[in-house]
Design a protein around this motif. Structure first.
Motif, PDB file in Angstrom:
ATOM      1  N   LEU A  93       0.828  -1.212   0.000  1.00  0.00           N
ATOM      2  CA  LEU A  93       0.000   0.000   0.000  1.00  0.00           C
ATOM      3  C   LEU A  93       0.862   1.262   0.000  1.00  0.00           C
ATOM      4  O   LEU A  93       0.622   2.191  -0.769  1.00  0.00           O
ATOM      5  N   GLY A  94       1.885   1.293   0.857  1.00  0.00           N
ATOM      6  CA  GLY A  94       2.735   2.472   0.933  1.00  0.00           C
ATOM      7  C   GLY A  94       3.407   2.781  -0.389  1.00  0.00           C
ATOM      8  O   GLY A  94       3.516   3.948  -0.788  1.00  0.00           O
ATOM      9  N   ALA A  95       3.847   1.737  -1.090  1.00  0.00           N
ATOM     10  CA  ALA A  95       4.502   1.934  -2.381  1.00  0.00           C
ATOM     11  C   ALA A  95       3.528   2.518  -3.402  1.00  0.00           C
ATOM     12  O   ALA A  95       3.895   3.367  -4.218  1.00  0.00           O
ATOM     13  N   ARG A  96       2.269   2.061  -3.361  1.00  0.00           N
ATOM     14  CA  ARG A  96       1.268   2.599  -4.295  1.00  0.00           C
ATOM     15  C   ARG A  96       0.935   4.056  -3.972  1.00  0.00           C
ATOM     16  O   ARG A  96       0.749   4.880  -4.877  1.00  0.00           O
ATOM     17  N   VAL A  97       0.854   4.372  -2.680  1.00  0.00           N
ATOM     18  CA  VAL A  97       0.597   5.762  -2.294  1.00  0.00           C
ATOM     19  C   VAL A  97       1.742   6.652  -2.776  1.00  0.00           C
ATOM     20  O   VAL A  97       1.523   7.714  -3.370  1.00  0.00           O
ATOM     21  N   ARG A  98       2.963   6.195  -2.542  1.00  0.00           N
ATOM     22  CA  ARG A  98       4.131   6.975  -2.969  1.00  0.00           C
ATOM     23  C   ARG A  98       4.145   7.157  -4.486  1.00  0.00           C
ATOM     24  O   ARG A  98       4.375   8.272  -4.983  1.00  0.00           O
ATOM     25  N   ALA A  99       3.876   6.092  -5.210  1.00  0.00           N
ATOM     26  CA  ALA A  99       3.862   6.168  -6.671  1.00  0.00           C
ATOM     27  C   ALA A  99       2.790   7.140  -7.146  1.00  0.00           C
ATOM     28  O   ALA A  99       2.991   7.896  -8.110  1.00  0.00           O
ATOM     29  N   SER A 100       1.650   7.171  -6.461  1.00  0.00           N
ATOM     30  CA  SER A 100       0.557   8.071  -6.849  1.00  0.00           C
ATOM     31  C   SER A 100       0.938   9.531  -6.621  1.00  0.00           C
ATOM     32  O   SER A 100       0.725  10.386  -7.494  1.00  0.00           O
ATOM     33  N   LEU A 101       1.496   9.821  -5.452  1.00  0.00           N
ATOM     34  CA  LEU A 101       1.868  11.209  -5.153  1.00  0.00           C
ATOM     35  C   LEU A 101       2.984  11.687  -6.081  1.00  0.00           C
ATOM     36  O   LEU A 101       2.967  12.834  -6.552  1.00  0.00           O
ATOM     37  N   GLN A 102       3.941  10.818  -6.348  1.00  0.00           N
ATOM     38  CA  GLN A 102       5.019  11.187  -7.270  1.00  0.00           C
ATOM     39  C   GLN A 102       4.485  11.407  -8.681  1.00  0.00           C
ATOM     40  O   GLN A 102       4.927  12.322  -9.387  1.00  0.00           O
ATOM     41  N   ALA A 103       3.527  10.569  -9.100  1.00  0.00           N
ATOM     42  CA  ALA A 103       2.950  10.713 -10.443  1.00  0.00           C
ATOM     43  C   ALA A 103       2.212  12.040 -10.580  1.00  0.00           C
ATOM     44  O   ALA A 103       2.272  12.696 -11.636  1.00  0.00           O
ATOM     45  N   ILE A 104       1.504  12.455  -9.515  1.00  0.00           N
ATOM     46  CA  ILE A 104       0.796  13.737  -9.550  1.00  0.00           C
ATOM     47  C   ILE A 104       1.793  14.896  -9.634  1.00  0.00           C
ATOM     48  O   ILE A 104       1.595  15.851 -10.388  1.00  0.00           O
TER      49      ILE A 104
END
Length: 524
Positions: A107-118
């Protein structure tokens, strides 16, 4: 039914409270603010996306590229892209999309990937917005705790503008800032200045429509936001202010950017870096950029590496052990030549300390740049209990004629109300200080209307008197009321040092007597 301030604040605090099992309260902000802002962006994007779909029903013949162009041209002001595109894990980097996966590993990796993508998809708006994101690591924050925080935050109302006003959102953000500060002690003072102190400085400096406002140590951005709020409250257009801030800590700079966005202030630039070592706002020729209004609450008595050669160093260079006057020098260099003014909160030591600081103080006074010294009560701040003062500066030659060649002193040191963890300035206290600041003074420097300043002691001291006092700005030298109520701080320090030396001698004699009697075990 409109969402109330209380409702959204309670829900957000419930989410923050889920972190209590994982980290101290002083660290909550690094997790809660990025998640809150991500949800705000996602709720806003999805609301606009639904509007786009409703308005364009029946346009099934549009290609994906055409639909994307229309949506982002007419409906969206930012993009929420996909993460892991072209793979089986592909999904939109939105709150709802990732929330649906909270039971799955990573989950943490997906959250990080999402914020970085934004951040990557919106470089002009959101570059480095979310900070270092170290909390997304499983070692720092377990999946279970992160999932609990997200589930609790998901119970807040939708945060798009159609459901929650920016006033409510901004107020909720500030509520969390204050709540974290109240509970986390001294560390909070690194990024949060109490609202009433901010309001006092902004009231005195009085920003106008279309002016620029700069905070060289902006923390969470409170002084910039207060400038816009004051202008709006007075019937002006707060959104016309051009806001600039620099902050040394990357995560705190992210907090400031999110704070400004939550208040619907978009004309801002917040840069990361050490203002003294690496000022980020410069003119084309490399000189320091200048602004109409400069506000700051810099770290007090910060140890630093002094400049070897810098145009900001008027009057000399501040000592290694304290950068207080270096911040003042930077602010003076940043004032617009025609209407620049600056307000800064500092410890009382800047008023009377000698050597290098005295040399700088002499130059600033000789150049008639200091307009006012406002003494504040003790224990106003989260990171120190000492009394502080506000120094107000005006660009060379821009003081009002009646304020030239002298300094206005205001003693507000006894004006406060006691709160749970600290003292506070009330609205009445702030109003009285501002009234005293705008008062007229007779030839002896006393207020023409002594009752018009709310009972505050105030006096305008001519430069000749200050020079006669060796350029010492201690408020007690110029206001008899202040001098009668508290002794000169320099005298108190001398008395303390004498008493301390006598105590040490007495202890040494006592220990010697005890040792000769065979009694040991006392720690020196």
């Amino acid at each position: 039914m409109a969402v109330t301030q209380q409702e959204i604040e309670n829900r957000l605090w419930d989410a923050a409270d889920e972190l209590r099992v994982a980290m101290p309260e002083a660290q909550y902000s690094s997790v809660v603010f990025p998640l809150m802002f991500w949800k705000y962006l996602s709720d806003t994007w999805e609301h606009q996306h639904e509007q786009f779909l409703a308005d364009n029903e029946g346009l099934d013949d549009l290609s994906a590229e055409e639909a994307h162009e229309i949506e982002y041209r007419d409906y969206q002001s930012f993009e929420i892209p996909f993460i892991y595109p072209g793979t089986v894990r592909e999904r939109r980097a939105s709150w709802t999309s990732i929330l649906a996966t909270i039971t799955q590993p990573g989950l943490g990796a997906r959250v990080r990937a999402s914020l970085q993508a934004i951040e990557t998809a919106n470089p002009d708006k959101f570059s480095r917005l979310f900070g270092s994101m170290t909390w997304t690591s499983e070692e720092v924050l377990s999946r279970e705790v992160l999932a609990a925080v997200m589930q609790a935050m998901n119970r807040t109302p939708k945060m798009h503008e159609g459901n929650v006003s920016h006033d409510v959102l901004g107020g909720a953000y500030e509520y969390l800032l204050k709540r974290f500060s109240d509970g986390s002690g001294t560390r909070a003072g690194q990024f949060f200045t109490p609202r009433e102190v901010v309001e006092l400085i902004v009231e005195v400096l009085d920003p106008k429509n279309f002016e620029s406002v700069y905070d060289p140590t902006c923390g969470s951005g409170g002084m910039l936001i207060a400038s816009a709020n004051l202008l709006k409250a007075r019937g002006g257009r707060g959104y016309t202010l051009k806001l600039y801030g620099q902050e040394a800590v990357q995560d705190t700079a992210g907090v400031a950017r999110m704070n400004l966005f939550m208040h619907n202030l978009t004309q801002f630039h917040v840069e990361v870096g050490d203002t003294l070592k690496d000022p980020r706002f410069k003119k084309a020729d490399g000189s320091i950029a200048q602004f109409d209004v400069i506000v700051a609450n810099p770290p007090y008595s910060l140890k630093w590496k002094p400049w070897t050669k810098d145009t900001r160093a008027i009057g000399g260079t501040a000592p290694t052990k304290s950068a207080d006057w270096a911040f003042v020098q930077h602010m003076i260099a940043s004032m617009d030549a025609k209407k620049g003014r600056a307000g800064v909160v500092l410890p009382h030591g800047v008023l009377f300390r000698g050597r290098e600081e005295e040399a700088i103080r002499r130059r600033v006074l000789d150049d008639d740049l200091l307009e006012a010294v406002i003494g504040l009560p003790p224990n106003l701040f989260y990171n120190t209990t000492i009394p502080t003062c506000v120094l107000v500066f005006r660009a060379s030659g821009t003081k009002a004629p009646e304020r030239q060649n002298g300094v206005l002193f205001i003693d507000a040191s006894t004006r406060f109300a006691k709160a749970t963890n600290r003292n506070i300035l009330t609205d009445g206290d702030i109003a009285d200080v501002v009234t005293a600041y705008h008062s007229s003074f007779d030839t002896d420097g006393n207020p023409v209307d002594p009752d018009g300043n709310g009972g505050l002691a105030a006096r305008f001291a001519p430069l000749s008197e200050i020079v006669a006092n060796g350029y010492d700005l201690n408020i007690g030298r110029y206001i008899k009321h202040a001098a009668a109520e508290q002794e000169d701080l320099g005298t108190l320090i001398d008395a303390y040092n004498v008493a301390r030396a006598e105590r040490q001698k007495a202890e040494q004699r006592m220990l010697a007597v005890l040792a000769s009697a065979g009694i040991e075990g006392f720690d020196e």
